[in-house]
Design a protein around this motif. Structure first.
Motif, PDB file in Angstrom:
ATOM      1  N   ALA A 173       1.257 -10.548   7.741  1.00 15.61           N
ATOM      2  CA  ALA A 173      -0.150 -10.209   7.590  1.00 15.61           C
ATOM      3  C   ALA A 173      -0.463  -9.653   6.209  1.00 15.61           C
ATOM      4  CB  ALA A 173      -0.550  -9.188   8.650  1.00 15.61           C
ATOM      5  N   ALA A 174      -1.553 -10.158   5.629  1.00 13.79           N
ATOM      6  CA  ALA A 174      -2.118  -9.579   4.412  1.00 13.79           C
ATOM      7  C   ALA A 174      -3.185  -8.597   4.863  1.00 13.79           C
ATOM      8  CB  ALA A 174      -2.712 -10.668   3.522  1.00 13.79           C
ATOM      9  N   ASP A 175      -2.849  -7.323   4.819  1.00  8.33           N
ATOM     10  CA  ASP A 175      -3.745  -6.268   5.275  1.00  8.33           C
ATOM     11  C   ASP A 175      -4.398  -5.629   4.050  1.00  8.33           C
ATOM     12  OD1 ASP A 175      -4.665  -3.569   6.088  1.00  8.33           O
ATOM     13  OD2 ASP A 175      -3.725  -4.062   7.995  1.00  8.33           O
ATOM     14  N   ALA A 176      -5.725  -5.670   3.999  1.00  5.72           N
ATOM     15  CA  ALA A 176      -6.458  -5.198   2.830  1.00  5.72           C
ATOM     16  C   ALA A 176      -6.282  -3.705   2.591  1.00  5.72           C
ATOM     17  CB  ALA A 176      -7.948  -5.522   2.986  1.00  5.72           C
ATOM     18  N   VAL A 177      -5.806  -2.986   3.580  1.00  4.40           N
ATOM     19  CA  VAL A 177      -5.601  -1.547   3.455  1.00  4.40           C
ATOM     20  C   VAL A 177      -4.119  -1.194   3.297  1.00  4.40           C
ATOM     21  CG1 VAL A 177      -5.903   0.688   4.605  1.00  4.40           C
ATOM     22  CG2 VAL A 177      -7.683  -1.071   4.795  1.00  4.40           C
ATOM     23  N   LYS A 178      -3.249  -1.917   4.007  1.00  2.00           N
ATOM     24  CA  LYS A 178      -1.839  -1.533   4.101  1.00  2.00           C
ATOM     25  C   LYS A 178      -0.908  -2.303   3.166  1.00  2.00           C
ATOM     26  CE  LYS A 178      -2.518   1.296   7.637  1.00  2.00           C
ATOM     27  NZ  LYS A 178      -2.192   2.723   7.643  1.00  2.00           N
ATOM     28  N   GLY A 179      -1.282  -3.527   2.762  1.00  2.00           N
ATOM     29  CA  GLY A 179      -0.393  -4.359   1.965  1.00  2.00           C
ATOM     30  C   GLY A 179       0.111  -5.540   2.774  1.00  2.00           C
ATOM     31  N   LEU A 180       1.301  -6.029   2.447  1.00  2.00           N
ATOM     32  CA  LEU A 180       1.885  -7.162   3.165  1.00  2.00           C
ATOM     33  C   LEU A 180       2.749  -6.625   4.305  1.00  2.00           C
ATOM     34  CD1 LEU A 180       2.065 -10.299   3.083  1.00  2.00           C
ATOM     35  CD2 LEU A 180       4.247 -10.002   1.894  1.00  2.00           C
ATOM     36  N   LEU A 181       2.451  -7.071   5.527  1.00  2.00           N
ATOM     37  CA  LEU A 181       3.110  -6.548   6.714  1.00  2.00           C
ATOM     38  C   LEU A 181       3.844  -7.650   7.473  1.00  2.00           C
ATOM     39  CD1 LEU A 181       0.096  -4.496   8.162  1.00  2.00           C
ATOM     40  CD2 LEU A 181       1.751  -3.756   6.427  1.00  2.00           C
ATOM     41  N   SER A 182       4.852  -7.253   8.234  1.00  2.00           N
ATOM     42  CA  SER A 182       5.501  -8.140   9.188  1.00  2.00           C
ATOM     43  C   SER A 182       5.316  -7.524  10.564  1.00  2.00           C
ATOM     44  CB  SER A 182       6.988  -8.294   8.871  1.00  2.00           C
ATOM     45  OG  SER A 182       7.632  -9.083   9.871  1.00  2.00           O
ATOM     46  N   ILE A 183       4.792  -8.321  11.500  1.00  2.00           N
ATOM     47  CA  ILE A 183       4.576  -7.844  12.861  1.00  2.00           C
ATOM     48  C   ILE A 183       5.451  -8.679  13.781  1.00  2.00           C
ATOM     49  CG2 ILE A 183       2.875  -7.365  14.644  1.00  2.00           C
ATOM     50  CD1 ILE A 183       0.759  -7.338  12.436  1.00  2.00           C
ATOM     51  N   ALA A 184       6.443  -8.040  14.363  1.00  2.00           N
ATOM     52  CA  ALA A 184       7.421  -8.725  15.209  1.00  2.00           C
ATOM     53  C   ALA A 184       6.779  -9.177  16.522  1.00  2.00           C
ATOM     54  CB  ALA A 184       8.601  -7.803  15.488  1.00  2.00           C
ATOM     55  N   PRO A 185       7.427 -10.111  17.237  1.00  2.00           N
ATOM     56  CA  PRO A 185       6.899 -10.555  18.534  1.00  2.00           C
ATOM     57  C   PRO A 185       6.665  -9.416  19.526  1.00  2.00           C
ATOM     58  CG  PRO A 185       8.569 -12.086  17.782  1.00  2.00           C
ATOM     59  CD  PRO A 185       8.592 -10.927  16.821  1.00  2.00           C
ATOM     60  N   ASP A 186       7.381  -8.291  19.353  1.00  2.00           N
ATOM     61  CA  ASP A 186       7.158  -7.140  20.235  1.00  2.00           C
ATOM     62  C   ASP A 186       6.088  -6.200  19.683  1.00  2.00           C
ATOM     63  OD1 ASP A 186       8.395  -5.890  18.116  1.00  2.00           O
ATOM     64  OD2 ASP A 186      10.076  -5.086  19.270  1.00  2.00           O
ATOM     65  N   ALA A 187       5.361  -6.665  18.625  1.00  2.00           N
ATOM     66  CA  ALA A 187       4.227  -5.954  18.015  1.00  2.00           C
ATOM     67  C   ALA A 187       4.632  -4.801  17.101  1.00  2.00           C
ATOM     68  CB  ALA A 187       3.240  -5.462  19.070  1.00  2.00           C
ATOM     69  N   LYS A 188       5.912  -4.660  16.791  1.00  2.00           N
ATOM     70  CA  LYS A 188       6.322  -3.633  15.842  1.00  2.00           C
ATOM     71  C   LYS A 188       5.873  -4.019  14.440  1.00  2.00           C
ATOM     72  CE  LYS A 188      10.308  -1.242  13.866  1.00  2.00           C
ATOM     73  NZ  LYS A 188      11.803  -1.134  13.804  1.00  2.00           N
TER      74      LYS A 188
ATOM     75  N   THR B 242       5.925  -3.581  10.367  1.00  2.00           N
ATOM     76  CA  THR B 242       6.754  -3.146   9.247  1.00  2.00           C
ATOM     77  C   THR B 242       6.067  -3.508   7.937  1.00  2.00           C
ATOM     78  OG1 THR B 242       8.770  -3.548  10.526  1.00  2.00           O
ATOM     79  CG2 THR B 242       9.008  -3.358   8.131  1.00  2.00           C
ATOM     80  N   VAL B 243       6.005  -2.560   7.001  1.00  2.00           N
ATOM     81  CA  VAL B 243       5.457  -2.845   5.673  1.00  2.00           C
ATOM     82  C   VAL B 243       6.528  -3.556   4.854  1.00  2.00           C
ATOM     83  CG1 VAL B 243       4.525  -1.878   3.549  1.00  2.00           C
ATOM     84  CG2 VAL B 243       3.926  -0.850   5.752  1.00  2.00           C
ATOM     85  N   LEU B 244       6.239  -4.762   4.421  1.00  2.00           N
ATOM     86  CA  LEU B 244       7.171  -5.504   3.575  1.00  2.00           C
ATOM     87  C   LEU B 244       7.042  -5.068   2.118  1.00  2.00           C
ATOM     88  CD1 LEU B 244       6.792  -9.109   5.048  1.00  2.00           C
ATOM     89  CD2 LEU B 244       8.606  -7.444   5.498  1.00  2.00           C
ATOM     90  N   THR B 245       5.807  -4.976   1.639  1.00  2.00           N
ATOM     91  CA  THR B 245       5.583  -4.536   0.262  1.00  2.00           C
ATOM     92  C   THR B 245       4.156  -4.035   0.115  1.00  2.00           C
ATOM     93  OG1 THR B 245       5.625  -5.207  -2.082  1.00  2.00           O
ATOM     94  CG2 THR B 245       4.958  -6.877  -0.493  1.00  2.00           C
TER      95      THR B 245
ATOM     96  N   ILE C  28      -0.571  -2.487  -4.482  1.00  2.00           N
ATOM     97  CA  ILE C  28      -1.319  -3.667  -4.030  1.00  2.00           C
ATOM     98  C   ILE C  28      -2.555  -3.127  -3.333  1.00  2.00           C
ATOM     99  CG2 ILE C  28      -1.276  -5.647  -2.459  1.00  2.00           C
ATOM    100  CD1 ILE C  28       1.825  -5.679  -2.985  1.00  2.00           C
ATOM    101  N   ARG C  29      -3.715  -3.325  -3.936  1.00  2.00           N
ATOM    102  CA  ARG C  29      -4.926  -2.647  -3.470  1.00  2.00           C
ATOM    103  C   ARG C  29      -5.740  -3.457  -2.474  1.00  2.00           C
ATOM    104  NH1 ARG C  29      -3.926  -1.619  -8.726  1.00  2.00           N
ATOM    105  NH2 ARG C  29      -3.783   0.558  -9.362  1.00  2.00           N
ATOM    106  N   TYR C  30      -5.616  -4.786  -2.498  1.00  2.00           N
ATOM    107  CA  TYR C  30      -6.530  -5.592  -1.681  1.00  2.00           C
ATOM    108  C   TYR C  30      -5.825  -6.880  -1.259  1.00  2.00           C
ATOM    109  CZ  TYR C  30     -11.316  -7.122  -0.353  1.00  2.00           C
ATOM    110  OH  TYR C  30     -12.438  -7.517   0.322  1.00  2.00           O
ATOM    111  N   ALA C  31      -4.763  -6.745  -0.442  1.00  2.00           N
ATOM    112  CA  ALA C  31      -4.080  -7.936   0.069  1.00  2.00           C
ATOM    113  C   ALA C  31      -5.065  -8.745   0.897  1.00  2.00           C
ATOM    114  CB  ALA C  31      -2.877  -7.533   0.902  1.00  2.00           C
TER     115      ALA C  31
END
Length: 369
Positions: A116-131, A133-136, A144-147
């Motif tokens: 996920a490119a999250d405009a607030v959080k950065g680049l995220l990975s969301i596992a099938p169990d919904a966990k 994780t911030v990748l970068t 990164i201000r506006y993914a």
């Protein structure tokens, strides 16, 4: 009247000083806006996007990105920070995850993680169990201000846009407000980044974009198609470009970057690969003559931000999506001049349906093919 006149003059003087001198968050620069082409040629006015069928999102707003996961379910992001999961017809809706931010674009990696490119959080990975994780969230030490948009290549590398390095949505009232500031300023600080999960490193692919937005990979995965929203165009940029500043290229062809589609009739937003080699592009808004006429008048753009928001030159609502091939040929164009479905930011295509993405709609629109 003579007694009132000095007060009127003083009040007028204060208003004038406010309009001329009150601090604003932007430092507008001069740019040359091309004459708007209007809705002609392949973009001739039509109503093919009218009469959308709707999927009720049960109070959620803004299905900005829509994609099917490896589990066959339809996923969409909404303004609350939720990522919804449902059947293709909209039934069995559930909240898959919440990032406490605003996911604008996403893709799935080979392991089934939602990237996920999250405009607030950065680049995220969301596992099938919904966990989550911030990748970068930084590149070379810079936040990164506006993914905004992301696509995952077969080799696992992730390419994503950082729309603006000047205006972060978390600091300026949201994604729409921050985008307005960036496009009014025209400092062209948007960039394309690559995250390599194998080395956990982030690098700069290209910079100098006026609000870097939608991203799509070519079929051979050697090039990226990138929407430059603020300048109404689409770039084709080599994935192996490194720290390439597209502002230095002008209109000249370059081995690693070229403008594929120029002077579009609206603000291009998302890019989505469709079927049969098509790439779908959505327009958040149509062109606004007032905004184009201020291109060479940065002082006037500063003055605009001192006006009440209702007086800002926000373009009218106008539904518009198009599809093009990798060589830049327009092969589909669907419009709804009524603008009844706001900010038609792209199309997600299946063999049966066209789902319409939107930044602010109160439902998920779709058309049978």
């Amino acid at each position: 009247m003579k007694k009132i006149a000095p007060f009127v003059a003083a009040a007028s003087g204060l208003v004038l000083l406010y309009l001329l001198l009150w601090p604003v968050p932007v430092s507008p620069v001069v740019w040359n806006a091309p004459a708007a082409p209007g809705y002609t040629g392949p973009h001739a006015v039509n109503t093919r996007l009218g009469n959308l069928r709707m999927i009720d999102l049960q109070g959620e707003v803004g299905p900005e990105h829509i994609q099917f996961g490896r589990d066959g379910k339809l996923y969409t992001t909404v303004a609350s920070g939720n990522i919804l999961r449902m059947e293709a017809d909209g039934t069995a809706q559930q909240v898959f995850a919440n990032t406490d931010g605003r996911v604008l674009g996403f893709d799935f990696d080979a392991q089934g993680n939602l990237i996920a490119a999250d405009a607030v959080k950065g680049l995220l990975s969301i596992a099938p169990d919904a966990k989550v994780t911030v990748l970068t969230d930084t590149v070379n030490g810079d936040p990164i201000r506006y993914a905004d948009a992301v696509v995952v290549a077969k080799n696992g590398k992730m390419y994503f846009s950082d729309a603006s390095t000047r205006f972060a949505p978390k600091d300026w009232g949201g994604t729409f407000e921050a985008s307005v500031l960036d496009i009014l300023e025209q400092a062209s600080t948007g960039r394309i980044l690559e995250y390599d999960p194998a080395t956990k490193t982030t690098r700069l692919v290209a910079s100098g974009l006026s609000f870097a937005n939608g991203v799509a990979l070519s079929e051979d995965e050697q090039s990226l198609f990138v929407n430059e929203t603020g300048k109404y165009r689409v770039w084709k940029i080599a994935v192996n470009a490194n720290e390439l500043d597209v502002r230095t290229l002008g209109t000249h062809a370059h081995a690693q970057a070229q403008v594929l589609l120029d002077n579009l009739p609206g603000y291009p937003d998302n890019l989505m690969r469709g079927l049969d080699g098509k790439i779908w592009l959505g327009f958040a808004k149509p062109r606004n003559p007032t905004v184009d006429n201020m291109a060479g008048k940065p002082w006037l753009r500063s003055l605009t931000l001192r006006l009440p928001r209702v007086l800002w030159p926000i373009p009218k609502a106008y539904g518009h999506v198009m599809a093009f091939t990798e060589d830049g040929k327009v092969v589909a164009d669907l419009q709804d001049p009524s603008g009844s479905y706001p900010e038609t930011t792209a199309i997600t295509e299946t063999k049966d349906r066209l789902y319409v993405q939107s930044l602010h709609a109160h439902g998920l629109g779709w058309l049978p093919k």
